[in-house]
Design a protein around this motif. Structure first.
Motif, PDB file in Angstrom:
ATOM      1  N   ARG A   1       0.814  -1.214   0.000  1.00 34.08           N
ATOM      2  CA  ARG A   1       0.000   0.000   0.000  1.00 34.08           C
ATOM      3  C   ARG A   1       0.851   1.270   0.000  1.00 34.08           C
ATOM      4  O   ARG A   1       0.474   2.289  -0.579  1.00 34.08           O
ATOM      5  CB  ARG A   1      -0.913   0.005   1.233  1.00 34.08           C
ATOM      6  CG  ARG A   1      -2.032   1.041   1.181  1.00 34.08           C
ATOM      7  CD  ARG A   1      -2.851   1.014   2.445  1.00 34.08           C
ATOM      8  NE  ARG A   1      -2.078   1.459   3.594  1.00 34.08           N
ATOM      9  CZ  ARG A   1      -2.096   0.876   4.782  1.00 34.08           C
ATOM     10  NH1 ARG A   1      -2.829  -0.201   4.988  1.00 34.08           N
ATOM     11  NH2 ARG A   1      -1.372   1.354   5.778  1.00 34.08           N
TER      12      ARG A   1
ATOM     13  N   THR B   1       4.026   1.536  -1.181  1.00 37.56           N
ATOM     14  CA  THR B   1       5.029   1.589  -2.241  1.00 37.56           C
ATOM     15  C   THR B   1       4.530   2.442  -3.396  1.00 37.56           C
ATOM     16  O   THR B   1       3.450   2.189  -3.927  1.00 37.56           O
ATOM     17  CB  THR B   1       5.358   0.176  -2.757  1.00 37.56           C
ATOM     18  OG1 THR B   1       5.871  -0.616  -1.685  1.00 37.56           O
ATOM     19  CG2 THR B   1       6.403   0.230  -3.869  1.00 37.56           C
ATOM     20  N   PRO B   2       5.311   3.454  -3.806  1.00 36.67           N
ATOM     21  CA  PRO B   2       4.900   4.251  -4.967  1.00 36.67           C
ATOM     22  C   PRO B   2       5.074   3.431  -6.245  1.00 36.67           C
ATOM     23  O   PRO B   2       6.186   3.196  -6.704  1.00 36.67           O
ATOM     24  CB  PRO B   2       5.871   5.444  -4.930  1.00 36.67           C
ATOM     25  CG  PRO B   2       7.066   4.945  -4.187  1.00 36.67           C
ATOM     26  CD  PRO B   2       6.569   3.916  -3.213  1.00 36.67           C
ATOM     27  N   ALA B   3       3.985   2.966  -6.799  1.00 38.42           N
ATOM     28  CA  ALA B   3       4.051   2.067  -7.952  1.00 38.42           C
ATOM     29  C   ALA B   3       2.865   2.311  -8.868  1.00 38.42           C
ATOM     30  O   ALA B   3       1.747   2.541  -8.405  1.00 38.42           O
ATOM     31  CB  ALA B   3       4.063   0.601  -7.501  1.00 38.42           C
ATOM     32  N   SER B   4       3.130   2.245 -10.155  1.00 40.16           N
ATOM     33  CA  SER B   4       2.062   2.387 -11.142  1.00 40.16           C
ATOM     34  C   SER B   4       1.824   1.099 -11.908  1.00 40.16           C
ATOM     35  O   SER B   4       0.936   1.017 -12.750  1.00 40.16           O
ATOM     36  CB  SER B   4       2.402   3.514 -12.130  1.00 40.16           C
ATOM     37  OG  SER B   4       3.626   3.250 -12.786  1.00 40.16           O
ATOM     38  N   ARG B   5       2.615   0.078 -11.615  1.00 35.86           N
ATOM     39  CA  ARG B   5       2.458  -1.220 -12.266  1.00 35.86           C
ATOM     40  C   ARG B   5       3.068  -2.283 -11.358  1.00 35.86           C
ATOM     41  O   ARG B   5       3.771  -1.963 -10.382  1.00 35.86           O
ATOM     42  CB  ARG B   5       3.152  -1.239 -13.633  1.00 35.86           C
ATOM     43  CG  ARG B   5       4.628  -0.895 -13.549  1.00 35.86           C
ATOM     44  CD  ARG B   5       5.331  -0.975 -14.870  1.00 35.86           C
ATOM     45  NE  ARG B   5       6.766  -0.804 -14.701  1.00 35.86           N
ATOM     46  CZ  ARG B   5       7.679  -1.295 -15.513  1.00 35.86           C
ATOM     47  NH1 ARG B   5       7.306  -2.018 -16.557  1.00 35.86           N
ATOM     48  NH2 ARG B   5       8.958  -1.085 -15.296  1.00 35.86           N
ATOM     49  N   ASP B   6       2.811  -3.548 -11.637  1.00 44.80           N
ATOM     50  CA  ASP B   6       3.305  -4.632 -10.791  1.00 44.80           C
ATOM     51  C   ASP B   6       4.812  -4.560 -10.613  1.00 44.80           C
ATOM     52  O   ASP B   6       5.340  -4.751  -9.505  1.00 44.80           O
ATOM     53  CB  ASP B   6       2.953  -5.995 -11.408  1.00 44.80           C
ATOM     54  CG  ASP B   6       1.466  -6.290 -11.371  1.00 44.80           C
ATOM     55  OD1 ASP B   6       0.727  -5.536 -10.699  1.00 44.80           O
ATOM     56  OD2 ASP B   6       1.043  -7.262 -12.010  1.00 44.80           O
TER      57      ASP B   6
ATOM     58  N   ASP C   1       6.860  -2.237 -10.454  1.00 46.94           N
ATOM     59  CA  ASP C   1       7.399  -1.154  -9.627  1.00 46.94           C
ATOM     60  C   ASP C   1       7.425  -1.519  -8.148  1.00 46.94           C
ATOM     61  O   ASP C   1       8.009  -0.785  -7.340  1.00 46.94           O
ATOM     62  CB  ASP C   1       6.558   0.122  -9.798  1.00 46.94           C
ATOM     63  CG  ASP C   1       6.664   0.702 -11.190  1.00 46.94           C
ATOM     64  OD1 ASP C   1       7.700   0.471 -11.848  1.00 46.94           O
ATOM     65  OD2 ASP C   1       5.712   1.372 -11.638  1.00 46.94           O
ATOM     66  N   HIS C   2       6.801  -2.627  -7.795  1.00 44.44           N
ATOM     67  CA  HIS C   2       6.745  -3.010  -6.390  1.00 44.44           C
ATOM     68  C   HIS C   2       8.043  -3.665  -5.932  1.00 44.44           C
ATOM     69  O   HIS C   2       8.910  -3.997  -6.739  1.00 44.44           O
ATOM     70  CB  HIS C   2       5.552  -3.939  -6.133  1.00 44.44           C
ATOM     71  CG  HIS C   2       4.251  -3.208  -6.056  1.00 44.44           C
ATOM     72  ND1 HIS C   2       3.785  -2.646  -4.900  1.00 44.44           N
ATOM     73  CD2 HIS C   2       3.328  -2.921  -7.011  1.00 44.44           C
ATOM     74  CE1 HIS C   2       2.630  -2.057  -5.125  1.00 44.44           C
ATOM     75  NE2 HIS C   2       2.329  -2.212  -6.403  1.00 44.44           N
TER      76      HIS C   2
ATOM     77  N   THR D   1      13.949   1.508  -2.261  1.00 45.49           N
ATOM     78  CA  THR D   1      13.911   2.503  -3.334  1.00 45.49           C
ATOM     79  C   THR D   1      15.216   3.269  -3.427  1.00 45.49           C
ATOM     80  O   THR D   1      15.660   3.618  -4.523  1.00 45.49           O
ATOM     81  CB  THR D   1      12.734   3.473  -3.115  1.00 45.49           C
ATOM     82  OG1 THR D   1      12.805   4.012  -1.780  1.00 45.49           O
ATOM     83  CG2 THR D   1      11.410   2.769  -3.276  1.00 45.49           C
TER      84      THR D   1
END
Length: 486
Positions: A269, A271-276, A278-279, A482
């Protein structure tokens, strides 16, 4: 003779054989030949591993069998102390990025080696003739490493439906079947002549078997390089060192199981991510059989030290970079096991206290809701005092209700989050508010399941801030992961 300084910290190469047994053996031989050494003990360490490969015997495709064959061999190399992988198979380089994403070992890139060789030996060459299989041609492997407009890649022209290079290697009378004379040589000679006719300035074999018949091809109108030797020389002379791996957080799970799920949810929740992709990479060792920490600290329960250590070692062996333990009470044992680990445990207690000091600079007293084991071990008390803070724990009758909320028949460890357990913990919070605290640490990882962090309003209207160490730990692990990628 004294060993040269450059050889004292020697690399250990693992050569993946079996995908082209004849060609890969030739690369192995040429790596030995390419090593600058005046005595046997100055040669590089080499492991050549070859197993029967059950994949397609044709040039078809980077099949699943081929991918898993190479990956399994790299895994074995890791266990045997290999520092650098040599992969003499052009087909396998069409999926080299997939391999690199899942190993810490650097893989010497054969096409990159050939590009460096061509640019060094033939600096003016722009029209590059390539003898490759139909699959490698279709994947445009060489176009990736010899990009336009600087280079133009030229391939031998097919005769009808017949690709001469593929036929020479994989055909019924091809080199793969041990035929080093006759038809394969004629086909490759014709392919070489065709490349010369098309204006190629240098010819690069993109099949390791071609080097085996280079002498039989005779004099060439256009220079035909020995790709195997170029690769071997590049592997031996190129700087060593591991690639930058993907940062991995190891999680000691099962202490308790619901708290582990809660921690993982908070990592995802926050983690700054826009797709799988990016996690953050996580490795969870879910081990509910670790003996109860509180029972050991307040009674005669089994010592969990070995179980905690064994679980951490599994995470270390799994290439985790840091370890998170979403269990406050378990941190009473961290100082015992940390000196024996090669990677750090992110101490949930100390990062939480650091968060308190940074966020609430005027704070002096901190309420702590935790198991009796955590309270009696003094781990939070010690961490708080190191930052000039005083621990305020519930008085004994209320502490008993905290334990009931966690361990009782209707407690959170039994799967409850409402009813008796919720009432017990609310009463304990009210008691700490009555003691004058304004910030309370939820010092058991099950408690945020009952009481989400944030502002809490008591029945009498009093307000207090609840700090969730699981959330703080998740954010800190994210920060480590990160920043490692920067």
């Amino acid at each position: 003779m004294k060993r040269p300084e450059s050889m004292s910290a020697r690399r250990k190469f693992g050569v993946v054989g079996g995908l082209g047994p004849l060609g890969s053996a030739d690369v192995f031989f040429k790596m030995v030949k390419a090593t600058p050494a005046s005595s046997d003990d100055e040669h590089v360490d080499l492991i050549f591993e070859q197993r029967p490969f059950s994949g397609s015997g044709s040039s078809s495709a980077a099949t699943t069998e081929r991918k898993l064959y190479v990956f399994d061999m790299i895994r074995e190399f890791e266990k045997r102390g290999v520092t650098t992988v040599v992969l003499p198979c052009f087909l396998s380089h069409t999926f080299i990025d997939e391999l690199k994403a899942n190993t810490r070992l650097p893989i010497v890139n054969i096409v990159e080696a050939l590009r460096c060789y061509v640019q060094r030996k033939f600096p003016d060459a722009t029209r590059i003739g390539v003898m490759a299989s139909d699959y490698v041609r279709g994947k445009k492997l060489f176009e990736t490493y010899f990009p336009s407009p600087r280079f133009e890649i030229i391939y031998p022209r097919a005769h009808g439906d017949n690709d001469p290079v593929t036929d020479a290697i994989y055909g019924p009378l091809g080199i793969k079947r041990g035929n080093l004379r006759g038809r394969p040589v004629e086909l490759l000679r014709a392919a070489s002549e065709d490349l010369a006719d098309q204006g190629a300035q240098v010819i690069v074999p993109a099949l390791t078997e071609i080097a085996l018949v280079a002498d039989a091809l005779g004099p060439q109108r256009v220079p035909l390089i020995d790709s195997n030797l170029a690769y071997a020389q590049y592997a031996v002379s190129a700087p060593g060192g591991s690639r930058a791996p993907t940062f991995k957080v190891g999680v000691v799970g099962g202490v308790g199981p619901a708290a582990t799920v809660d921690f993982l949810n908070k990592v995802v929740r926050n983690t700054p991510a826009s797709r799988d992709q990016d996690h953050i990479k996580l490795l969870v060792e879910q081990n509910p059989q670790i003996p109860d920490r509180t029972e050991n600290l307040v009674g005669t329960g089994t010592d969990p030290t070995i179980s905690l250590y064994a679980t951490c070692k599994k995470l270390e062996d799994g290439d985790a970079d840091i370890i998170a333990i979403p269990c406050n009470t378990a941190h009473a044992f961290v100082e015992r096991i940390q000196p024996y680990l090669g990677i750090p445990i992110v101490n949930m207690l100390t990062v939480t206290v650091a968060y308190l000091r940074e966020t609430y600079p005027a704070l002096r007293q901190v309420g702590v809701l935790a198991t009796s084991g955590t309270i009696e071990s003094g781990v939070y008390k010690k961490a708080l005092e190191a930052h000039g803070l005083t621990q305020v724990a519930p008085e004994p009758a209320l502490q008993a209700r905290v334990m009931e909320a966690i361990y009782g028949k209707s407690g959170v460890k039994a799967g409850f989050s409402t009813g008796r357990c919720e009432e017990d913990i609310n009463v304990a919070v009210d008691g700490l508010i009555a003691d004058g605290v304004e910030v309370i640490v939820l010092g058991c990882t099950e408690l945020p399941i009952l009481l989400p962090g944030g502002e809490y309003v008591a029945r009498n209207g009093a307000r207090v801030t609840l700090v969730d160490p699981t959330e703080v730990l998740a954010r800190r692990c994210i920060a480590y992961a990160t920043s490692a990628g920067d």
